[in-house]
Design an enzyme around this catalytic site. Structure first.
Site, PDB file in Angstrom:
ATOM      1  N   GLU A  20       0.849  -1.203   0.000  1.00 13.61           N
ATOM      2  CA  GLU A  20       0.000   0.000   0.000  1.00 13.61           C
ATOM      3  C   GLU A  20       0.877   1.244   0.000  1.00 13.61           C
ATOM      4  O   GLU A  20       2.096   1.179   0.020  1.00 13.61           O
ATOM      5  CB  GLU A  20      -0.882   0.012   1.263  1.00 13.61           C
ATOM      6  CG  GLU A  20      -2.360  -0.209   1.012  1.00 13.61           C
ATOM      7  CD  GLU A  20      -3.102   1.067   0.641  1.00 13.61           C
ATOM      8  OE1 GLU A  20      -2.447   2.005   0.153  1.00 13.61           O
ATOM      9  OE2 GLU A  20      -4.318   1.118   0.827  1.00 13.61           O
ATOM     10  N   ASN A 154      -9.571   5.589   3.524  1.00 10.02           N
ATOM     11  CA  ASN A 154      -8.499   5.215   2.623  1.00 10.02           C
ATOM     12  C   ASN A 154      -8.155   6.342   1.660  1.00 10.02           C
ATOM     13  O   ASN A 154      -8.972   7.214   1.370  1.00 10.02           O
ATOM     14  CB  ASN A 154      -8.919   3.987   1.798  1.00 10.02           C
ATOM     15  CG  ASN A 154      -7.923   2.866   1.888  1.00 10.02           C
ATOM     16  OD1 ASN A 154      -6.718   3.095   1.854  1.00 10.02           O
ATOM     17  ND2 ASN A 154      -8.415   1.650   2.027  1.00 10.02           N
ATOM     18  N   ASP A 205      -9.958   2.394  -3.196  1.00  4.52           N
ATOM     19  CA  ASP A 205      -8.883   2.220  -2.218  1.00  4.52           C
ATOM     20  C   ASP A 205      -7.931   3.407  -2.343  1.00  4.52           C
ATOM     21  O   ASP A 205      -8.357   4.561  -2.277  1.00  4.52           O
ATOM     22  CB  ASP A 205      -8.193   0.879  -2.459  1.00  4.52           C
ATOM     23  CG  ASP A 205      -7.495   0.341  -1.220  1.00  4.52           C
ATOM     24  OD1 ASP A 205      -6.855   1.132  -0.507  1.00  4.52           O
ATOM     25  OD2 ASP A 205      -7.571  -0.868  -0.966  1.00  4.52           O
TER      26      ASP A 205
END
Length: 300
Positions: A20, A154, A205
């Site tokens: 991420e 997010n 996301d």
């Protein structure tokens, strides 16, 4: 709306559980593997398939931003709060607000804005509805809860002038748009719905804004990245060879989209899941911003 399936190169086959937080910082691309608490970098002038590990924490690591005027230091959304990550890998906590929540929670994605503040979201480990929040860390180290009632906060992403922040609530399938006072960091009015995803379209996301002011968003569960016009219209969809893309980052010069992906929840993962991918695109991005620290006071 155009849709393309451009071949994606696997830059790093790291078998990451949950890669991420990809950002371009100076001449390097940095990203995390959240659940293992690791921070990595890829440099333009080195072998891209050999990332350098910069830190390995004993708590989950959601995202980092460099600290201005402090080479090798980072501000981190980690564990249950916000900390300074020193060049030797030590954590100096500014605050741990998720210690004070009713369900076990952790920090998630985060980013510095053009004014030098750091924004990061949180989520409950079990995905409890409404348990997530968005926090802002000011240059003096004060951590402020800006929004609550989110579920999986997010991908904060800012326009170049810092006046607009995009925020995804992944579980709700919603991308929010917030107007920000660049001077104070306060939100002007409540969040507006910028895009609402439906069944089969994936869940938003990680996100980034390109050099033309358009928003790119990874679509968890859909194996795709979407590009939106500032008016909310969908401009383009790029297919990704992994079901769970987690963050997107555009190289500031080379017109390449870098995408982190997850192996988490994938029954039969290929090399493209839990990896860093590179895809050619028609527009560049912008370099990541720094947290412009004043005199932060760690809280132990």
């Amino acid at each position: 709306m155009a849709s393309t399936s451009v071949p994606a190169a696997v830059v790093v086959d790291g078998a990451y559980e949950l890669a991420e937080g990809g950002r371009w910082v100076d001449d390097r691309y940095v990203y995390v593997d959240i659940l293992s608490g690791r921070l990595f970098e890829l440099r333009d002038d080195t072998d891209p398939s050999a990332p350098r590990q910069l830190a390995w924490l004993d708590v989950p690591l959601g995202a980092v931003a460099p600290v201005g005027d402090r080479p090798g230091a980072w501000i981190a959304a980690a564990g249950t709060g916000i900390a300074l990550l020193t060049p030797d890998g030590a954590l100096e906590w500014l605050d741990r607000p998720e210690d004070r929540t009713p369900v076990p929670s952790r920090m998630n994605d985060g980013v510095a804005d053009p004014a030098g503040r750091f924004w990061a979201g949180s989520m409950a480990y079990d995905g409890t509805h409404g348990a997530g929040s968005l926090y802002r860390t000011d240059p003096d180290g004060t951590v402020v809860r800006v929004l609550d009632g989110l579920t999986i906060a997010n991908g904060p992403a800012f326009t170049a002038d810092g006046a607009i922040m995009y925020l995804a609530d992944t579980a709700a399938g919603t991308i929010l748009r917030c107007r920000v006072d660049p001077v104070s960091g306060e939100l002007s009015g409540g969040p507006e719905t910028f895009a609402q995803l439906h069944d089969g379209e994936g869940s938003p996301d990680g996100m980034t804004v390109d050099a033309e002011g358009c928003l790119w968003a990874a679509m968890w569960g859909a194996g795709a990245v979407r590009r939106y016009h500032p008016d909310g219209s969908l401009l383009h969809t790029v297919t990704v060879p992994a079901p769970h893309p987690t963050s997107v980052c555009l190289h500031p010069i080379d017109n390449r989209l870098y995408v982190t992906t997850a192996r988490y929840g994938v029954k039969s993962p290929t090399a493209a899941s839990g990896a860093v991918l590179s895809i050619p695109v028609p527009v560049p991005g912008t370099a990541g911003c720094t947290w412009r620290a004043g005199r932060p006071v760690p809280k132990g």
